[in-house]
Design an enzyme around this catalytic site. Structure first.
Site, PDB file in Angstrom:
ATOM      1  CD  GLU A  52     -12.724  26.557  -7.757  1.00  0.00           C
ATOM      2  OE1 GLU A  52     -13.204  27.436  -8.658  1.00  0.00           O
ATOM      3  OE2 GLU A  52     -13.455  25.595  -7.671  1.00  0.00           O
ATOM      4  CG  PHE A 114     -18.152  14.403 -13.452  1.00  0.00           C
ATOM      5  CD1 PHE A 114     -18.882  15.292 -14.348  1.00  0.00           C
ATOM      6  CD2 PHE A 114     -18.180  14.698 -12.167  1.00  0.00           C
ATOM      7  CE1 PHE A 114     -19.574  16.463 -13.931  1.00  0.00           C
ATOM      8  CE2 PHE A 114     -18.683  15.832 -11.674  1.00  0.00           C
ATOM      9  CZ  PHE A 114     -19.476  16.724 -12.437  1.00  0.00           C
ATOM     10  CD  GLN A 115     -16.244  18.421 -11.080  1.00  0.00           C
ATOM     11  OE1 GLN A 115     -15.726  17.842 -10.208  1.00  0.00           O
ATOM     12  NE2 GLN A 115     -16.970  19.614 -10.943  1.00  0.00           N
ATOM     13  CE  LYS A 164     -12.934  10.844  -4.021  1.00  0.00           C
ATOM     14  NZ  LYS A 164     -14.458  10.912  -4.477  1.00  0.00           N
ATOM     15  CG  MET A 488      -4.337  51.375 -19.650  1.00  0.00           C
ATOM     16  SD  MET A 488      -3.558  52.875 -19.275  1.00  0.00           S
ATOM     17  CE  MET A 488      -2.649  52.871 -17.805  1.00  0.00           C
TER      18      MET A 488
END
Lengths: 582, 164
Positions: A52, A114-115, A164, A488
């Site tokens: 993502e 969940f999630q 949802k 760097m």
């Protein structure tokens, strides 16, 4: 006749009505109703990423190249948190982006389902605004507001969190998309104050040692033409920030190069000794000012910015102008023309000023061909690689970069012709940005030459997207400046920690890049010498490989430093120019 | 310098958390904060007490204005204004004499005794913050059982109003 749609369908339909043709995303449980709605239509194309974070950088690259907002769709929980780095990246560089994050259903929000994660809470400090959908019926209005807010004023990312249950395919709602939006609490400036602009014009005509300092606001505000016109009318020297590169032609003699921590000698010196700074779409970042207390001691400051909160945040402005770069610069041009009939430019002083600048440029400028140099080790120099790519692409490629030495070399040695051509994470400094950003650009501009200049450290942060490149046949050219270290970090350890390389090297643990790239079906070359470099660069950009992703692994001198570099805590004229003088 | 900011905010879920988050994120200080809906139920009004010099307050104000849900910001300390705060204070009382003394002090400060037990008074007191502190000093630390303050609410004097 009114259309009846489910929440998921409404969301996708609203995107269509907003003119979105492509979104970047990754499905998951809470997002499945939305994905099903996507499946049933053809107008919005969905790009399946591998992580993502990369989706957000792709949308970001897409937005930077086109000026249109990038759109991301992720699921709840880890899908949402993985998007955070990309949202913060877009926020810091003021990039318009819409991130739709699915959320667990309303009835389980707050139960550690969940999630489940509090996406609105987690993203709050790094978004311009965010919305949570309470009912499917409000989705069109929220989407309309989201695009309006993301793209107007100072642009930025917007999160829409979609529980949802609000996308349930069994619950249908009347659909209509609002035609316009007006918010009583959000009224971005559409033009600058005319009195202030006239004041700026008068100050400019009196100046003896002026410098135009233009930043990302000119690029994002598509104000390159207006900037060039003001610069041409006045003949003033002009410098760009890292984010502003391309807004003025990089190969033009009137251009001083980039300013700041790794800015050119002539640019930083001109700023320091200037009596008038015309800052436009720039925010006096600490990588530009060095020590604010010692910043440009003799200069009057004109500060043009769309965001009032940016003006006088770091350096007090003498003539503040709030407004978008494009109309303000156009009005400034008109005002200058009008005032010039009364007070012509002090040309004698300006000529003298240019003579001083020419001396600085001659002393330590970056204009020379890096092929004349050889490194102590005899290895390829990173600057030579950038110059070879610049020559081969004739300065016309879209160039994305990651973060570190290679980014600075690209900024110094690739001379950009126009805005939006140079795409990098300037504010947040996100390693792993380059490849997915290049993919976003290539999706937006299928026929353009898109180059990702990276280092092996940054590249390995999002190299899983090579698989996405394979799926969508993206012909990106990746230039890997491989110095077998976090260059760097190592440079700072050389300069400030007596060369103690604490966790900045991994030379015995690098992959065989040729094999790695080929395993994804792409083309790969290695360059160790300048001769090899010339030949592989030529081949990589040849018509034969136009449709292929090509990766050049350029093994470069691991000990090369980026110069000039600020002396810490100093003024803009305090620069280290070579090794051993720190 | 002590500053009292009046803020009109869209009365929406999550709006207040943006204001508070901004102060945390930008390292600004919140001394006290009061918030409730106004006569227009779509708007909330905040009174926010903070510290800072002119430059700092200018930044705070600009950043508040940058929040999409912030409709209007006004620095009340710029002009004549009224500040009030309400305090509920539970005071331990020892004997008859002490109870009378506490009651007298309460009258002097125009407080109301709103609850009584054999061993305590609960007093409600309104006024500027200074007055509440003066009352607490008069009662004496050892007698104070519990203090609840609402934080400062403020409004400009005269005809000046904070409107859309």
């Amino acid at each position: 006749m009114t259309e009846m749609l489910s929440g998921g369908e409404i969301l996708i339909r609203a995107l269509q009505d907003e003119g979105v043709d492509r979104i970047f995303g990754y499905p998951g449980g809470a997002a499945l109703h939305i994905y099903d709605a996507l499946f049933k239509q053809q107008r919005v194309d969905h790009i399946l990423v591998r992580h993502e974070q990369a989706a957000t950088h792709m949308a970001d690259g897409y937005a930077r190249a086109t000026g249109n907002p990038g759109v991301v769709l992720v699921t709840s929980g880890p899908g949402a948190t993985n998007a955070i780095t990309g949202i913060a990246t877009a926020y810091m560089d003021s990039i318009p982006m819409i991130v739709i994050s699915a959320q667990v259903p309303h009835d389980v929000i707050g139960t550690d389902a969940f999630q489940e994660t509090d996406m609105i809470g987690i993203s709050r400090p790094i978004v311009k605004h965010s919305f949570i959908v309470r009912s499917a019926s409000e989705i069109p209005w929220l989407v309309k507001q989201a695009f309006y807010i993301a793209t107007t004023g100072r642009p930025g990312p917007i999160v829409i969190d979609v529980p949802k249950d609000t996308t349930d395919p069994n619950e249908l709602f009347e659909y209509s998309y609002p035609e316009s939006v007006s918010l009583r609490s959000y009224k971005p400036a559409l033009k600058g104050h005319s009195g202030q602009i006239r004041k700026a014009a008068v100050a400019m005509l009196k100046a003896k040692r002026p410098v135009i300092y233009a930043g990302g606001g000119v690029v994002q505000g598509s104000a390159d033409d207006e900037l060039v016109k003001v610069a041409r009318l006045t003949g003033f020297p002009i410098t760009n920030t890292l984010m502003g590169l391309g807004s003025f032609p990089g190969d033009d003699p009137q251009f001083l190069g980039m300013l700041g921590m790794h800015g050119t000698y002539e640019s930083n010196n001109a700023m320091h000794h200037s009596d008038l700074i015309i800052a436009v779409g720039a925010r006096f970042d600490d990588r530009v000012t060095n020590n604010p207390a010692k910043f440009c001691p003799g200069a009057t400051i004109i500060h043009i910015d769309i965001d009032p909160a940016t003006i006088s945040k770091v350096i007090p402005a003498d003539i503040p102008i709030v407004g978008p770069a494009k109309p303000v610069l156009a009005d400034l041009h008109a005002s200058l023309e009008a005032e010039m009939t009364k007070h012509p430019i002090d040309q004698a002083s300006l000529d003298e000023w240019w003579r001083r600048i020419a001396l600085w440029r001659q002393e330590h400028g970056l204009d020379h061909d890096q092929r004349d140099r050889t490194s102590e080790s005899g290895q390829l120099l990173p600057q030579q690689v950038i110059q070879a790519v610049y020559r081969e692409t004739q300065g016309e490629a879209f160039v994305t970069s990651d973060v570190g030495q290679h980014q600075m070399f690209a900024a110094q040695y690739y001379r950009f012709r126009k805005g939006r051509q140079w795409i990098n994470s300037g504010g947040l400094g996100t390693m792993g940005f380059g490849l997915p950003a290049a993919m976003g650009v290539q999706f937006a501009m299928p026929d353009a030459t898109v180059v990702c200049i990276t280092g092996e450290g940054s590249f390995m942060m999002n190299m899983q997207e090579l698989s996405t490149c394979m799926q969508y046949a993206l012909p990106i050219k990746i230039i890997n400046l491989n110095n077998q270290a976090l260059g760097m970090v190592k440079q700072w350890q050389d300069m400030q920690y007596s060369g103690r390389y604490s966790h900045s090297t991994y030379s015995d643990a690098l992959p065989d890049f040729e094999q790695l790239i080929r395993s994804f079906g792409h083309h790969s070359f290695t360059a160790n010498t300048i001769e090899e470099l010339d030949s592989v660069v030529e081949e990589a950009f040849s018509p034969k490989l136009k449709d292929k992703l090509v990766f050049i692994n350029a093994n470069v001198d691991p000990d090369e430093h980026v110069y000039p570099m600020f002396v810490r805590g100093g003024s803009l004229e305090d620069m280290v120019l070579t090794k051993g003088l720190a | 310098m002590r500053r009292l900011l009046a803020v009109l905010l869209e009365n929406e879920a999550g709006a207040l958390s943006r204001v508070i988050g901004l102060f945390a994120q930008r390292n600004y200080n919140i001394e006290s904060l009061t918030v409730a809906p106004t006569e227009d139920p779509t708007l909330s009004r905040l009174t926010l007490l903070t510290e800072g010099d002119d430059e700092k307050i200018e930044q705070v104000t600009k950043h508040l204005n940058r929040l999409i849900e912030v409709v209007k910001v006004n620095d009340l300390t710029d002009g004549a204004h009224i500040e009030r705060e309400l305090m509920l204070i539970k005071i331990r009382t020892e004997d008859k004499e002490h109870r009378e003394e506490i009651y007298r002090t309460c009258r002097i400060f125009r407080g109301d005794v709103v609850d009584v037990t054999p061993d305590s008074y609960t007093v409600q007191l309104t006024g500027p913050t200074k007055k509440l502190f003066a009352f607490m000093r008069s009662i004496g630390e050892t007698s104070i059982l519990e203090v609840v303050r609402t934080g400062v609410s403020g409004i400009a004097r005269g005809d000046k109003i904070l409107e859309l």
